[in-house]
Design a protein around this motif. Structure first.
Motif, PDB file in Angstrom:
ATOM      1  N   GLU A   1       0.835  -1.191   0.000  1.00 50.16           N
ATOM      2  CA  GLU A   1       0.000   0.000   0.000  1.00 50.16           C
ATOM      3  C   GLU A   1       0.877   1.249   0.000  1.00 50.16           C
ATOM      4  N   ARG A   2       0.408   2.313  -0.634  1.00 50.10           N
ATOM      5  CA  ARG A   2       1.192   3.550  -0.629  1.00 50.10           C
ATOM      6  C   ARG A   2       1.071   4.259   0.707  1.00 50.10           C
ATOM      7  N   SER A   3       2.101   4.926   1.098  1.00 51.38           N
ATOM      8  CA  SER A   3       2.054   5.720   2.326  1.00 51.38           C
ATOM      9  C   SER A   3       1.487   7.101   2.055  1.00 51.38           C
ATOM     10  N   ILE A   4       1.581   7.582   0.810  1.00 51.28           N
ATOM     11  CA  ILE A   4       1.005   8.875   0.434  1.00 51.28           C
ATOM     12  C   ILE A   4       0.262   8.718  -0.876  1.00 51.28           C
ATOM     13  N   ARG A   5      -0.653   9.636  -1.160  1.00 44.47           N
ATOM     14  CA  ARG A   5      -1.408   9.599  -2.413  1.00 44.47           C
ATOM     15  C   ARG A   5      -0.704  10.488  -3.437  1.00 44.47           C
ATOM     16  N   GLU A   6      -0.421   9.909  -4.587  1.00 48.59           N
ATOM     17  CA  GLU A   6       0.241  10.654  -5.648  1.00 48.59           C
ATOM     18  C   GLU A   6      -0.674  11.732  -6.228  1.00 48.59           C
ATOM     19  N   GLN A   7      -0.065  12.737  -6.829  1.00 46.34           N
ATOM     20  CA  GLN A   7      -0.784  13.758  -7.573  1.00 46.34           C
ATOM     21  C   GLN A   7      -0.644  13.444  -9.062  1.00 46.34           C
ATOM     22  N   ILE A   8      -1.767  13.404  -9.761  1.00 47.32           N
ATOM     23  CA  ILE A   8      -1.794  12.930 -11.136  1.00 47.32           C
ATOM     24  C   ILE A   8      -2.345  14.003 -12.071  1.00 47.32           C
ATOM     25  N   VAL A   9      -1.717  14.162 -13.229  1.00 53.63           N
ATOM     26  CA  VAL A   9      -2.272  14.976 -14.310  1.00 53.63           C
ATOM     27  C   VAL A   9      -2.880  14.019 -15.330  1.00 53.63           C
ATOM     28  N   LEU A  10      -4.158  14.231 -15.654  1.00 58.05           N
ATOM     29  CA  LEU A  10      -4.846  13.406 -16.629  1.00 58.05           C
ATOM     30  C   LEU A  10      -4.813  14.073 -17.996  1.00 58.05           C
ATOM     31  N   VAL A  11      -4.597  13.267 -19.026  1.00 61.58           N
ATOM     32  CA  VAL A  11      -4.535  13.789 -20.399  1.00 61.58           C
ATOM     33  C   VAL A  11      -5.478  12.970 -21.273  1.00 61.58           C
ATOM     34  N   GLY A  12      -6.358  13.666 -21.992  1.00 59.95           N
ATOM     35  CA  GLY A  12      -7.267  13.009 -22.925  1.00 59.95           C
ATOM     36  C   GLY A  12      -7.164  13.629 -24.300  1.00 59.95           C
ATOM     37  N   VAL A  13      -7.060  12.804 -25.321  1.00 62.99           N
ATOM     38  CA  VAL A  13      -6.941  13.281 -26.693  1.00 62.99           C
ATOM     39  C   VAL A  13      -8.120  12.748 -27.504  1.00 62.99           C
ATOM     40  N   THR A  14      -8.843  13.657 -28.149  1.00 59.82           N
ATOM     41  CA  THR A  14      -9.973  13.268 -28.988  1.00 59.82           C
ATOM     42  C   THR A  14      -9.489  13.051 -30.415  1.00 59.82           C
ATOM     43  N   VAL A  15      -9.558  11.803 -30.852  1.00 55.78           N
ATOM     44  CA  VAL A  15      -9.163  11.444 -32.219  1.00 55.78           C
ATOM     45  C   VAL A  15     -10.390  10.856 -32.905  1.00 55.78           C
ATOM     46  N   PRO A  16     -10.812  11.403 -34.064  1.00 55.24           N
ATOM     47  CA  PRO A  16     -11.992  10.871 -34.759  1.00 55.24           C
ATOM     48  C   PRO A  16     -11.894   9.357 -34.926  1.00 55.24           C
ATOM     49  N   PRO A  17     -13.001   8.623 -34.790  1.00 52.51           N
ATOM     50  CA  PRO A  17     -14.385   9.113 -34.739  1.00 52.51           C
ATOM     51  C   PRO A  17     -14.885   9.471 -33.348  1.00 52.51           C
ATOM     52  N   ARG A  18     -14.041   9.443 -32.333  1.00 51.35           N
ATOM     53  CA  ARG A  18     -14.486   9.818 -30.988  1.00 51.35           C
ATOM     54  C   ARG A  18     -14.850  11.293 -30.950  1.00 51.35           C
ATOM     55  N   ARG A  19     -15.801  11.618 -30.073  1.00 54.28           N
ATOM     56  CA  ARG A  19     -16.225  13.003 -29.897  1.00 54.28           C
ATOM     57  C   ARG A  19     -15.657  13.536 -28.592  1.00 54.28           C
ATOM     58  N   GLU A  20     -15.697  14.862 -28.447  1.00 53.66           N
ATOM     59  CA  GLU A  20     -15.176  15.478 -27.225  1.00 53.66           C
ATOM     60  C   GLU A  20     -15.971  15.037 -26.006  1.00 53.66           C
ATOM     61  N   ASP A  21     -17.286  14.823 -26.169  1.00 52.11           N
ATOM     62  CA  ASP A  21     -18.104  14.331 -25.047  1.00 52.11           C
ATOM     63  C   ASP A  21     -17.634  12.947 -24.604  1.00 52.11           C
ATOM     64  N   ASP A  22     -17.263  12.122 -25.576  1.00 52.90           N
ATOM     65  CA  ASP A  22     -16.748  10.787 -25.247  1.00 52.90           C
ATOM     66  C   ASP A  22     -15.459  10.892 -24.437  1.00 52.90           C
ATOM     67  N   THR A  23     -14.586  11.823 -24.856  1.00 53.99           N
ATOM     68  CA  THR A  23     -13.316  12.012 -24.146  1.00 53.99           C
ATOM     69  C   THR A  23     -13.551  12.476 -22.716  1.00 53.99           C
ATOM     70  N   ASP A  24     -14.487  13.432 -22.546  1.00 51.07           N
ATOM     71  CA  ASP A  24     -14.788  13.934 -21.202  1.00 51.07           C
ATOM     72  C   ASP A  24     -15.313  12.815 -20.303  1.00 51.07           C
ATOM     73  N   ALA A  25     -16.225  12.002 -20.833  1.00 50.82           N
ATOM     74  CA  ALA A  25     -16.786  10.894 -20.040  1.00 50.82           C
ATOM     75  C   ALA A  25     -15.705   9.878 -19.703  1.00 50.82           C
ATOM     76  N   SER A  26     -14.823   9.616 -20.661  1.00 50.64           N
ATOM     77  CA  SER A  26     -13.750   8.648 -20.429  1.00 50.64           C
ATOM     78  C   SER A  26     -12.760   9.175 -19.398  1.00 50.64           C
ATOM     79  N   LEU A  27     -12.484  10.483 -19.422  1.00 46.71           N
ATOM     80  CA  LEU A  27     -11.593  11.086 -18.423  1.00 46.71           C
ATOM     81  C   LEU A  27     -12.218  11.052 -17.031  1.00 46.71           C
ATOM     82  N   ASP A  28     -13.529  11.238 -16.956  1.00 46.11           N
ATOM     83  CA  ASP A  28     -14.204  11.140 -15.654  1.00 46.11           C
ATOM     84  C   ASP A  28     -14.022   9.732 -15.084  1.00 46.11           C
ATOM     85  N   GLU A  29     -14.153   8.729 -15.946  1.00 41.87           N
ATOM     86  CA  GLU A  29     -13.951   7.361 -15.492  1.00 41.87           C
ATOM     87  C   GLU A  29     -12.490   7.113 -15.120  1.00 41.87           C
TER      88      GLU A  29
END
Length: 425
Positions: free
Chosen positions: A5-33
């Protein structure tokens, strides 16, 4: 492979790239997950960066300018790791780590990390380690780990043990370990097949619970069978299958199995590693597909599960949709169930709708069974008892030659009793 188990919680930067045929809404939902996955892995989202591209950049996946921007954001929030929602090639991952001066991983690594924390059985641990090593093998590079992995055992390092002083792990040693794990899993698979054959000989129909992770599958199994399976409000809390006996309203028994949850783009390596476990899904008589009715996009979860079912050749198995969490989303659960004939809305937590589920489940299983007509000699009381035990007797009459029975039997039971069959439909 040690898990810590970790002793501390890491800080994370999330990156999402929308590449057709995916839509920006799909990217946002996937980043939320992905944010939920990162939280489950034991880290916190510190920032989020998105980009739209016609095609991935072969060097950095994102463009050079956007990569520099991500680096600046990572420094500003003092992030330990950058996590891409898209799958990175080994070369892209290496180039990004070199540019960022910190760990860069993708969605697959996060899911592998979570599985490493939650695998408890011998088979589960071997399956996860095999998937990890297959993922790690093409990513071996000399001398990068000490420079860019800031925290021992951090998310996505795929070690879950003390931090390594270098990334280079002897390739032959990993290949030997992969070979050993594959051999161990083949032995465990033979044991599992013997167990499945034993269950098949029992003549009981098999029902498997599938669904998106955290949809409430284990809670439903506990509600139906008092199985005592671990239930937590977190992703992938259950990895190891659990089978329990359930008596339907008519008294007929069936076997019910809980399975690992699915997500969008479940890593192919994990599907391959867990293939022997997931065979229970493909060999089921009926699938109870549990859907979280309170989720923002239940249909996307249904599609994700069906995609994995197709990958393991289980899409041919009949499916019963169950919209769970009616206690949280009562009207929405009822609406979703009304839109799809033969589906059911339930709350596995409160028990609401469970009687309806059992009735529909019983009807669906009965419809799957073949009605067989048998002529059983009077001296073969054991055969008559087996018919009553393994199927549903529709009618029974006495003749000069023996007892004429019409019964619903599954294929296995009908095959065993075929010598007594006189007609079927």
């Amino acid at each position: 492979m040690s898990l810590i188990e970790r002793s501390i919680r890491e800080q994370i930067v999330l990156v999402g790239v929308t590449v057709p045929p995916r839509r920006e809404d799909d990217t946002d939902a996937s980043l939320d997950e992905l944010a939920l996955l990162v939280d489950t892995a034991g880290a916190d989202e510190a920032a989020r960066v998105v980009q739209r591209r016609d095609a991935p950049d072969p060097t950095y996946f994102v463009g050079k300018g956007k990569a520099e921007e991500i680096k600046e954001v990572s420094v500003a929030v003092d992030a330990d790791t950058v996590v891409f929602d898209n799958e990175l090639t080994p070369a892209q991952q290496y180039n990004l780590e070199k540019l960022f001066g910190r760990t860069a991983i993708d969605r697959t690594a996060v899911i592998l990390d979570i599985f490493a924390q939650n695998a408890h059985t011998l088979e589960g641990k071997a399956q996860v380690e095999l998937a990890m090593l297959r993922y790690k093998l093409p990513r071996l590079r000399r001398g990068t780990s000490a420079a860019y992995t800031r925290q021992a055992g951090g998310i996505g390092t795929l070690t879950r043990g003390p931090g390594e002083t270098k990334l280079e792990v002897d390739r032959r040693r990993i290949m030997r370990r992969i070979g050993k794990l594959e051999a161990d899993l083949r032995d465990l698979e033979r044991t599992r097949k013997l167990q499945r054959k034993s269950r098949q000989r029992s003549g009981l129909q098999n029902v498997t619970i599938v669904g998106y992770t955290n949809a409430g599958k284990s809670t439903l199994l506990n509600r139906l069978t008092d199985a005592g399976v671990l239930v937590e409000d977190r992703l992938f809390a259950t990895l190891d299958p659990t089978t329990r006996r359930l008596a339907l309203p008519g008294g007929e028994p069936v076997l019910v199995t809980d399975t690992v949850g699915f997500v969008r783009r479940l890593p192919h390596g994990l599907v391959e590693a867990f293939k022997s476990t997931l065979e229970t899904v493909a060999e089921a008589d009926l699938l109870i597909h549990v859907v979280d009715a309170s989720a923002p996009d239940p249909q996307a979860q249904i599609d994700a599960v069906r995609s994995v079912l197709a990958e393991i050749d289980a899409d041919r198995v009949p499916e019963l949709l169950v919209f769970n969490k009616a206690d949280l989303a009562g009207e929405e659960a009822a609406r979703l169930a009304k839109l799809r004939p033969s589906s059911v809305a339930v709350s596995a937590t409160t028990g609401e709708g469970i009687d309806d589920l059992l009735r529909v489940l019983s009807d669906r299983l009965r419809a799957l069974a073949t009605v067989v007509e048998l002529l059983v000699p009077y001296e073969r009381g054991d055969v008559l008892a087996a018919v009553h035990r393994e199927g549903e007797v529709v009618s029974q009459t006495h003749t000069d030659d023996g007892v004429r029975v019409r019964a619903r039997l599954d294929d296995a039971a009908a095959g065993r009793l075929s010598e007594f069959a006189v007609a079927s439909r």
